[in-house]
Design a protein around this motif. Sequence first.
Motif, PDB file in Angstrom:
ATOM      1  N   UNK A 164       0.805  -1.220   0.000  1.00 60.19           N
ATOM      2  CA  UNK A 164       0.000   0.000   0.000  1.00 60.19           C
ATOM      3  C   UNK A 164       0.844   1.280   0.000  1.00 60.19           C
ATOM      4  N   UNK A 165       1.985   1.322   0.719  1.00 61.40           N
ATOM      5  CA  UNK A 165       2.811   2.538   0.612  1.00 61.40           C
ATOM      6  C   UNK A 165       3.249   2.817  -0.831  1.00 61.40           C
ATOM      7  N   UNK A 166       3.588   1.762  -1.571  1.00 63.85           N
ATOM      8  CA  UNK A 166       3.969   1.960  -2.967  1.00 63.85           C
ATOM      9  C   UNK A 166       2.788   2.471  -3.792  1.00 63.85           C
ATOM     10  N   UNK A 167       1.600   1.934  -3.539  1.00 62.93           N
ATOM     11  CA  UNK A 167       0.416   2.352  -4.293  1.00 62.93           C
ATOM     12  C   UNK A 167       0.154   3.840  -4.078  1.00 62.93           C
ATOM     13  N   UNK A 168       0.258   4.286  -2.816  1.00 62.16           N
ATOM     14  CA  UNK A 168       0.052   5.705  -2.521  1.00 62.16           C
ATOM     15  C   UNK A 168       1.135   6.548  -3.198  1.00 62.16           C
ATOM     16  N   UNK A 169       2.370   6.065  -3.117  1.00 61.44           N
ATOM     17  CA  UNK A 169       3.482   6.766  -3.769  1.00 61.44           C
ATOM     18  C   UNK A 169       3.264   6.832  -5.281  1.00 61.44           C
ATOM     19  N   UNK A 170       2.840   5.713  -5.865  1.00 63.80           N
ATOM     20  CA  UNK A 170       2.594   5.668  -7.305  1.00 63.80           C
ATOM     21  C   UNK A 170       1.450   6.594  -7.701  1.00 63.80           C
ATOM     22  N   UNK A 171       0.432   6.677  -6.861  1.00 60.75           N
ATOM     23  CA  UNK A 171      -0.687   7.576  -7.126  1.00 60.75           C
ATOM     24  C   UNK A 171      -0.214   9.023  -7.215  1.00 60.75           C
ATOM     25  N   UNK A 172       0.734   9.375  -6.361  1.00 59.96           N
ATOM     26  CA  UNK A 172       1.261  10.742  -6.350  1.00 59.96           C
ATOM     27  C   UNK A 172       2.112  11.016  -7.584  1.00 59.96           C
ATOM     28  N   UNK A 173       3.066  10.104  -7.879  1.00 62.09           N
ATOM     29  CA  UNK A 173       3.967  10.414  -9.000  1.00 62.09           C
ATOM     30  C   UNK A 173       3.286  10.247 -10.353  1.00 62.09           C
ATOM     31  N   UNK A 174       2.242   9.402 -10.437  1.00 57.18           N
ATOM     32  CA  UNK A 174       1.524   9.314 -11.716  1.00 57.18           C
ATOM     33  C   UNK A 174       0.650  10.548 -11.942  1.00 57.18           C
ATOM     34  N   UNK A 175       0.239  11.213 -10.865  1.00 57.97           N
ATOM     35  CA  UNK A 175      -0.468  12.480 -11.028  1.00 57.97           C
ATOM     36  C   UNK A 175       0.468  13.513 -11.653  1.00 57.97           C
ATOM     37  N   UNK A 176       1.683  13.582 -11.130  1.00 59.30           N
ATOM     38  CA  UNK A 176       2.687  14.496 -11.691  1.00 59.30           C
ATOM     39  C   UNK A 176       2.992  14.136 -13.147  1.00 59.30           C
ATOM     40  N   UNK A 177       3.192  12.846 -13.405  1.00 57.90           N
ATOM     41  CA  UNK A 177       3.486  12.408 -14.769  1.00 57.90           C
ATOM     42  C   UNK A 177       2.328  12.719 -15.700  1.00 57.90           C
ATOM     43  N   UNK A 178       1.104  12.499 -15.235  1.00 63.25           N
ATOM     44  CA  UNK A 178      -0.068  12.792 -16.052  1.00 63.25           C
ATOM     45  C   UNK A 178      -0.177  14.259 -16.421  1.00 63.25           C
ATOM     46  N   UNK A 179       0.167  15.126 -15.464  1.00 64.20           N
ATOM     47  CA  UNK A 179       0.150  16.567 -15.747  1.00 64.20           C
ATOM     48  C   UNK A 179       1.206  16.933 -16.785  1.00 64.20           C
ATOM     49  N   UNK A 180       2.383  16.331 -16.663  1.00 65.45           N
ATOM     50  CA  UNK A 180       3.461  16.612 -17.618  1.00 65.45           C
ATOM     51  C   UNK A 180       3.084  16.129 -19.011  1.00 65.45           C
ATOM     52  N   UNK A 181       2.600  14.897 -19.103  1.00 59.32           N
ATOM     53  CA  UNK A 181       2.248  14.332 -20.406  1.00 59.32           C
ATOM     54  C   UNK A 181       1.057  15.065 -21.021  1.00 59.32           C
ATOM     55  N   UNK A 182       0.110  15.480 -20.172  1.00 63.93           N
ATOM     56  CA  UNK A 182      -1.031  16.246 -20.669  1.00 63.93           C
ATOM     57  C   UNK A 182      -0.601  17.594 -21.230  1.00 63.93           C
ATOM     58  N   UNK A 183       0.320  18.249 -20.537  1.00 64.12           N
ATOM     59  CA  UNK A 183       0.830  19.526 -21.026  1.00 64.12           C
ATOM     60  C   UNK A 183       1.553  19.341 -22.348  1.00 64.12           C
ATOM     61  N   UNK A 184       2.359  18.284 -22.437  1.00 68.76           N
ATOM     62  CA  UNK A 184       3.073  18.008 -23.682  1.00 68.76           C
ATOM     63  C   UNK A 184       2.095  17.700 -24.821  1.00 68.76           C
ATOM     64  N   UNK A 185       1.062  16.938 -24.516  1.00 66.90           N
ATOM     65  CA  UNK A 185       0.061  16.605 -25.532  1.00 66.90           C
ATOM     66  C   UNK A 185      -0.618  17.873 -26.044  1.00 66.90           C
ATOM     67  N   UNK A 186      -0.998  18.750 -25.127  1.00 65.92           N
ATOM     68  CA  UNK A 186      -1.656  20.007 -25.526  1.00 65.92           C
ATOM     69  C   UNK A 186      -0.693  20.915 -26.270  1.00 65.92           C
ATOM     70  N   UNK A 187       0.516  21.013 -25.767  1.00 66.47           N
ATOM     71  CA  UNK A 187       1.490  21.950 -26.332  1.00 66.47           C
ATOM     72  C   UNK A 187       1.843  21.604 -27.773  1.00 66.47           C
ATOM     73  N   UNK A 188       1.950  20.308 -28.064  1.00 68.00           N
ATOM     74  CA  UNK A 188       2.396  19.893 -29.398  1.00 68.00           C
ATOM     75  C   UNK A 188       1.295  19.215 -30.217  1.00 68.00           C
ATOM     76  N   UNK A 189       0.117  19.040 -29.623  1.00 67.08           N
ATOM     77  CA  UNK A 189      -0.980  18.329 -30.289  1.00 67.08           C
ATOM     78  C   UNK A 189      -0.457  17.021 -30.889  1.00 67.08           C
ATOM     79  N   UNK A 190       0.257  16.251 -30.051  1.00 66.21           N
ATOM     80  CA  UNK A 190       0.916  15.042 -30.538  1.00 66.21           C
ATOM     81  C   UNK A 190       0.729  13.892 -29.561  1.00 66.21           C
ATOM     82  N   UNK A 191      -0.078  12.914 -29.940  1.00 67.93           N
ATOM     83  CA  UNK A 191      -0.229  11.718 -29.122  1.00 67.93           C
ATOM     84  C   UNK A 191       1.057  10.892 -29.096  1.00 67.93           C
ATOM     85  N   UNK A 192       1.767  10.708 -30.225  1.00 73.45           N
ATOM     86  CA  UNK A 192       3.048   9.985 -30.175  1.00 73.45           C
ATOM     87  C   UNK A 192       4.045  10.612 -29.201  1.00 73.45           C
TER      88      UNK A 192
END
Length: 204
Positions: free
Chosen positions: A157-185
Motif C-alpha cells: 500500500x505505501x507503494x500504491x500511494x506513492x505511485x498515485x502521487x507520481x503518476x499524477x505528476x506524470x499525467x500533468x506533464x504528459x497532458x501539457x506536452x500533448x496540448x502543447x504539441x498536439x501530438x499523441x506519439x
Amino acid sequence: MGLKTYSNWLGALLLAIYVIFREGFDYPFWANKPSYWSYIAEILFVLLVFVSLPIDRNQFKSFKIKYDLYALVFLGLMVHWFGTSIGIVVPLDLEQPLTVALLLLVAPLLEELVFRFALWECFQNIVKKPVIIIVFTALLFSLSHFKAVFYLPKEFHPFIIYQTIYTLLLGLILGWQKHRRNSLPHAITGHFYFNLGFYLATII
C-alpha cells in the motif's frame, strides 16, 4: 440537434461509461477477472471513441523528439531511487521479461491511448479550457493506479500511494506536452521514457 451538441452529449456519455465501469465498478468486478479483461475493455473504449467522436487526425502525425522527453528518463530514475530510499517496496518483478514488456511497451501505449487520447477527446467535447482537460485526465490516470489498493497486500500500500502521487505528476506533464504539441506519439514516447528510467534504476 446540431453536430456540435451531439458531440458534446456523446463525449459526456462516453466519459460517464468509462468512469462508472472502469473506476466505479472496478473492485471487485475487475479484480476478480483475468488481467487481460481490463486491457480488452480499454482497447474497446479507445476504438469506440475513435469511431464515435470527431477526431483531429493531426495529433497522430505530429512528432519530433525534444530534450524534454529525455528529461523524463531522469525523472523515472529519480522517482524509483527516492521511493526505495525511503523504504518503499516496488511490487514488480522487473527480472521477468513479461513484466518489462508490460512496463515499457504495453503501459505507455495503452495508457496514453486511454488517457491522452480517448478520455482527452471526451473532455474536449465537454469543456474547452485545456487546463481542465489536462488536470482531469491526469487525475483519472492517477486514480487508475490507486485502484491496486483494493487487491494488493497491505505491505504494498505505501507503494500504491506513492505511485498515485507520481503518476499524477506524470499525467500533468504528459497532458501539457500533448496540448502543447498536439501530438499523441509525443505523450506515448514521454511515458515510455519515464518508465524506461524507472526500469533502469533497478539495474544500475
